[in-house]
Scaffold this motif. Structure first.
Motif, mmCIF file in Angstrom:
data_model
loop_
_atom_site.group_PDB
_atom_site.id
_atom_site.type_symbol
_atom_site.label_atom_id
_atom_site.label_comp_id
_atom_site.label_asym_id
_atom_site.label_seq_id
_atom_site.Cartn_x
_atom_site.Cartn_y
_atom_site.Cartn_z
ATOM 1 N N CYS A 150 29.053 50.064 36.641
ATOM 2 C CA CYS A 150 28.217 50.471 35.823
ATOM 3 C C CYS A 150 28.487 51.266 34.579
ATOM 4 O O CYS A 150 28.892 52.213 34.435
ATOM 5 N N PRO A 151 28.472 50.364 33.511
ATOM 6 C CA PRO A 151 28.382 48.972 33.468
ATOM 7 C C PRO A 151 29.258 48.181 33.833
ATOM 8 O O PRO A 151 30.370 48.778 33.970
ATOM 9 N N ILE A 152 29.460 46.926 33.860
ATOM 10 C CA ILE A 152 30.401 46.054 33.978
ATOM 11 C C ILE A 152 31.437 46.340 33.061
ATOM 12 O O ILE A 152 31.159 46.663 31.774
ATOM 13 N N SER A 153 32.639 45.793 33.410
ATOM 14 C CA SER A 153 33.803 45.746 32.227
ATOM 15 C C SER A 153 33.494 44.357 31.573
ATOM 16 O O SER A 153 33.688 43.393 32.046
ATOM 17 N N ARG A 154 33.679 44.629 30.189
ATOM 18 C CA ARG A 154 33.633 43.420 29.164
ATOM 19 C C ARG A 154 34.689 42.548 29.579
ATOM 20 O O ARG A 154 34.735 41.361 29.564
ATOM 21 N N GLN A 155 36.084 43.297 29.549
ATOM 22 C CA GLN A 155 37.243 42.317 30.019
ATOM 23 C C GLN A 155 36.815 41.344 31.106
ATOM 24 O O GLN A 155 37.285 40.294 31.256
ATOM 25 N N GLN A 156 36.504 42.264 32.309
ATOM 26 C CA GLN A 156 36.436 41.263 33.357
ATOM 27 C C GLN A 156 35.257 40.136 33.374
ATOM 28 O O GLN A 156 35.522 39.328 33.947
ATOM 29 N N ASP B 207 37.643 27.283 32.937
ATOM 30 C CA ASP B 207 38.960 26.501 33.129
ATOM 31 C C ASP B 207 38.896 26.103 34.791
ATOM 32 O O ASP B 207 39.951 25.416 35.129
ATOM 33 N N GLY B 208 38.122 26.619 35.357
ATOM 34 C CA GLY B 208 38.295 26.070 36.812
ATOM 35 C C GLY B 208 39.337 26.664 37.782
ATOM 36 O O GLY B 208 40.148 25.895 38.621
ATOM 37 N N ARG B 209 39.484 27.996 37.216
ATOM 38 C CA ARG B 209 40.556 28.564 38.306
ATOM 39 C C ARG B 209 39.920 29.859 38.842
ATOM 40 O O ARG B 209 38.809 30.107 38.548
ATOM 41 N N LYS B 210 40.653 30.667 39.747
ATOM 42 C CA LYS B 210 40.133 31.815 40.413
ATOM 43 C C LYS B 210 40.144 32.923 39.509
ATOM 44 O O LYS B 210 41.412 33.158 38.787
ATOM 45 N N PRO B 211 39.113 33.620 39.202
ATOM 46 C CA PRO B 211 39.327 34.912 38.160
ATOM 47 C C PRO B 211 40.196 35.967 38.802
ATOM 48 O O PRO B 211 40.234 36.194 39.896
ATOM 49 N N GLN B 212 40.713 36.687 37.675
ATOM 50 C CA GLN B 212 41.689 37.868 38.241
ATOM 51 C C GLN B 212 40.833 39.181 38.057
ATOM 52 O O GLN B 212 41.086 39.718 37.157
ATOM 53 N N THR B 213 40.266 39.649 39.148
ATOM 54 C CA THR B 213 39.566 40.984 39.214
ATOM 55 C C THR B 213 40.259 41.809 39.954
ATOM 56 O O THR B 213 39.843 41.411 41.378
ATOM 57 N N PRO B 214 40.617 42.609 39.746
ATOM 58 C CA PRO B 214 41.867 43.439 40.750
ATOM 59 C C PRO B 214 40.883 44.123 41.763
ATOM 60 O O PRO B 214 39.803 44.593 41.422
ATOM 61 N N GLY B 215 41.315 44.111 42.926
ATOM 62 C CA GLY B 215 40.565 44.945 43.912
ATOM 63 C C GLY B 215 41.143 46.311 44.116
ATOM 64 O O GLY B 215 40.949 46.748 45.359
ATOM 65 N N HIS B 216 41.992 46.716 43.690
ATOM 66 C CA HIS B 216 42.600 47.937 44.033
ATOM 67 C C HIS B 216 41.668 48.955 43.672
ATOM 68 O O HIS B 216 40.666 49.075 43.017
ATOM 69 N N GLY B 217 42.076 50.248 43.990
ATOM 70 C CA GLY B 217 41.335 51.527 43.838
ATOM 71 C C GLY B 217 41.645 52.196 42.812
ATOM 72 O O GLY B 217 42.655 51.810 41.626
#
Lengths: 365, 261
Positions: B138-144, B154-164
């Motif tokens: 809130c709001p989303i990250s532009r980079q993400q 590109d047809g690959r898995k996105p790297q959006t980190p799940g850490h705290g």
């Protein structure tokens, strides 16, 4: 070599002689309501007359009755921030007509002089030396910083309630791994020399021979730290006791309290885990290989072939503690814990590893 | 995915801030516009082509009967549907109404409440239709957002980190404000994404990116209560932009029921 004496006002000379030699001096200074390690230019930036009061999950600054410059214990930062930086670019790659062009980073790190390194922190640096420099692969980022650094240690003259270096045999007396080691007295510092670089620097300082009273006073100041240490961790047979009790119910209880937030691993001066990511621009023509601090407490960190190996908090807490205190011996020939107490203080819910270990081992015996 | 996927952006109950993150891409916007065909994006262009769409970004929560029907239509026209932001993903700040009397609000705010057609709740898009990917914040990250779009193309898995958030505080050298100052902070429970901005400016984390994986809010609130934080303050801390996310919601409701007993 017998120790020397440096008058308090002459500590500024030490800073200046280090800076003359091209060092960036990193020392304790008050920032964000804590004593942090940052670049300092004058001794006025040191935490004169301040101390830290610590307990599980709580840290506060407090005024001292005297004007001590090093009258605190350890803070939220450790020297690992400078030797093993939280973010580092390992490589860059650019797409060209002839294929990918790879470049190693050309950045030359500063020459650091660390001022105020405690005995437990010397032990932590020694452990990270083993991890990063003495295994089959040398870590170039760490090596470039470590080989060029100068270490001014300071003997503790007091302890926090979270300290247990005497249990881990790492302090409070600085024994080795420094260029110079100071013991603070009200009028100045007793200075011991631990290397050729240390004696070269010492020769440029206005030191004199200490009096017998000063030697005695320094000895009793150091003894005070030993007497103030209340916390104990019995390390006898600790490796076997932990590794043969992996299903003890206490792991589950700790796992229910643990937030898996990574704070203990981040403040730990020996934890060394990281992740390496390829960061590409939109067209994927320029790629940076970035290394960042990471932690065994992150779910992603144990994910292999799409599945997390340690899929609950209790198993991650157990992994951290058993690695630190038990399997570290198999991997690196020592404990991974130096007894600095940071993981106890900086845990947001105050989980105390000495209490957890005692609970598990108490039932074992 | 085929070359030049057709991209559409749809808005439900929201402030438009997450859509603006896409326009805020500035340096990268031309490259994005070159890689996808933006065929429906009311915030940016009057060109509005009908579906089907390859990539649909959905902003906002479902708060009216009309929107509850419209999201079904959007889903039917979307190959890949991604929610953007806390409203779409967890119901947003407007989900505070879920704990209040909706009729009372209508009577208090509107002169002619009978003209208003709204639902008693604000709910996440995933409560109504299947969602392929949720981008938090809130709001989303532009980079993400860029990372997910590039990964999709590109047809690959996105790297959006799940850490705290705590990990980001430590990486940037922020001293923990909960431990050093006693300030209640949602950081240990909240997923990364913002780069740990608030604690670096002496404020506790507001939980903008929602619950981190496998969070245990009860341990943190229990400790803060012991330290003297009033339960009401902790409920307010949990009931923010992601207050209706199941993990935060469960804990705030537990705290309230505990107070009542």
């Amino acid at each position: 070599m017998p120790p020397w004496f440096l008058e308090k006002a002459c500590l500024q000379d030490l800073l200046e002689r280090l800076r003359d030699r091209g060092y960036a001096v990193i020392g304790p200074t008050i920032s964000q309501e804590a004593i942090c390690y940052d670049e300092i230019h004058t001794i006025d930036e040191l935490p004169r007359g301040w101390t830290d009061v610590q307990q599980a999950g709580r840290y506060r600054l407090q005024r001292r009755a005297d004007e001590s410059l090093f009258g605190y214990v350890v803070g939220p930062h450790s020297w690992k921030r400078y030797l093993f930086p939280p973010q580092a670019t390992l490589m860059t790659a650019d797409r060209t007509d002839g294929g990918w062009s790879m470049q190693a980073p050309v950045e030359v790190p500063p020459r650091y002089a660390f001022l105020g390194v405690r005995a437990c922190e010397l032990a932590a640096i020694r452990i990270q030396d083993k991890v990063f420099l003495e295994g089959p692969y040398v870590d170039l980022v760490y090596q470039a910083r470590r080989e060029r650094c100068f270490v001014v240690a300071v003997n503790c003259t007091q302890a926090a309630s979270t300290c247990f270096c005497t249990s881990m045999n790492t302090g409070p007396r600085c024994q080795a791994g420094f260029d110079l080691a100071l013991t603070e007295l009200p009028t100045g510092f007793l200075v011991e020399c631990g290397s050729d670089a240390g004696s070269e620097l010492l020769a440029s300082l206005p030191v004199r021979e200490p009096s017998a009273e000063e030697l005695t006073a320094a000895e009793s100041a150091r003894e005070q730290a030993v007497h103030q240490i209340q916390r104990l961790m019995d390390t006898t047979n600790i490796r076997e006791d932990l590794l043969t009790n992996l299903n003890h119910p206490r792991w589950q209880e700790a796992g229910e309290r643990c937030l898996s937030c990574t704070n203990c691993t981040m403040v730990c001066p020996t934890c060394f885990c990281s992740s390496v990511n390829e960061v590409a621009d939109l067209g994927a023509d320029h790629v940076r290989r970035e290394r960042v601090w990471d932690s065994c407490f992150n779910l992603d960190f144990s994910t292999m072939n799409g599945t997390p190996v340690r899929n609950n908090v209790a198993s991650r807490y157990r992994q951290w503690l058993t690695h630190k205190l038990a399997s570290w011996h198999d991997q690196f020939g020592s404990s991974g814990c130096v007894g600095c107490g940071r993981c106890i203080t900086w845990c947001p819910v105050g989980i105390d590893l000495t209490e957890e270990v005692a609970a598990i081992r108490g039932d074992v015996r | 995915m085929t070359a030049k996927p057709r991209l559409a952006v749809f808005k439900f109950a929201s402030c438009d801030g997450c859509q603006l993150s896409l326009l805020d891409c500035e340096d990268e916007l031309l490259a994005v516009a070159g890689a996808v065909e933006i065929v429906h994006f009311a915030e940016a262009t009057s060109r509005m082509e009908p579906g089907p769409y390859d990539i649909v970004l959905v902003e906002g929560s479902i708060t009216t009967p009309d929107d509850a029907a419209r999201i079904q239509d959007v889903r039917a026209n979307a190959r890949f549907l991604m929610t953007i932001g806390a409203c779409a993903t967890a119901g947003g700040i407007q989900s505070l109404r879920n704990w209040a009397d909706h009729q009372e609000f209508l009577q208090a705010v509107y002169a002619r409440p009978e003209y208003i057609s709204s639902l008693a709740t604000s709910t996440a898009i995933a409560d109504h239709v299947p969602v392929d990917f949720e981008l938090r914040g809130c709001p989303i990250s532009r980079q993400q957002l860029l990372e997910v779009l590039v990964a999709l193309i590109d047809g690959r898995k996105p790297q959006t980190p799940g850490h705290g958030v705590c990990l980001d505080c430590k990486r940037r050298g922020s001293v923990c404000i909960t431990v050093a100052r006693g300030v209640p902070c949602m950081g240990p429970l909240t997923q990364s994404g913002c780069g740990a901005i608030c604690p670096a400016f002496d404020r506790g984390c507001y939980g903008c990116f929602g619950p981190a994986p496998q969070v245990q809010p009860r341990s943190l609130t229990g400790h803060l209560l012991e330290q003297g934080a009033p339960p009401r303050q902790l409920v307010q801390l949990l009931r923010n932009f992601n207050g209706f996310a199941p993990e935060f919601r469960g804990e705030s409701e537990r705290l309230i029921s505990q107070q009542e007993t």
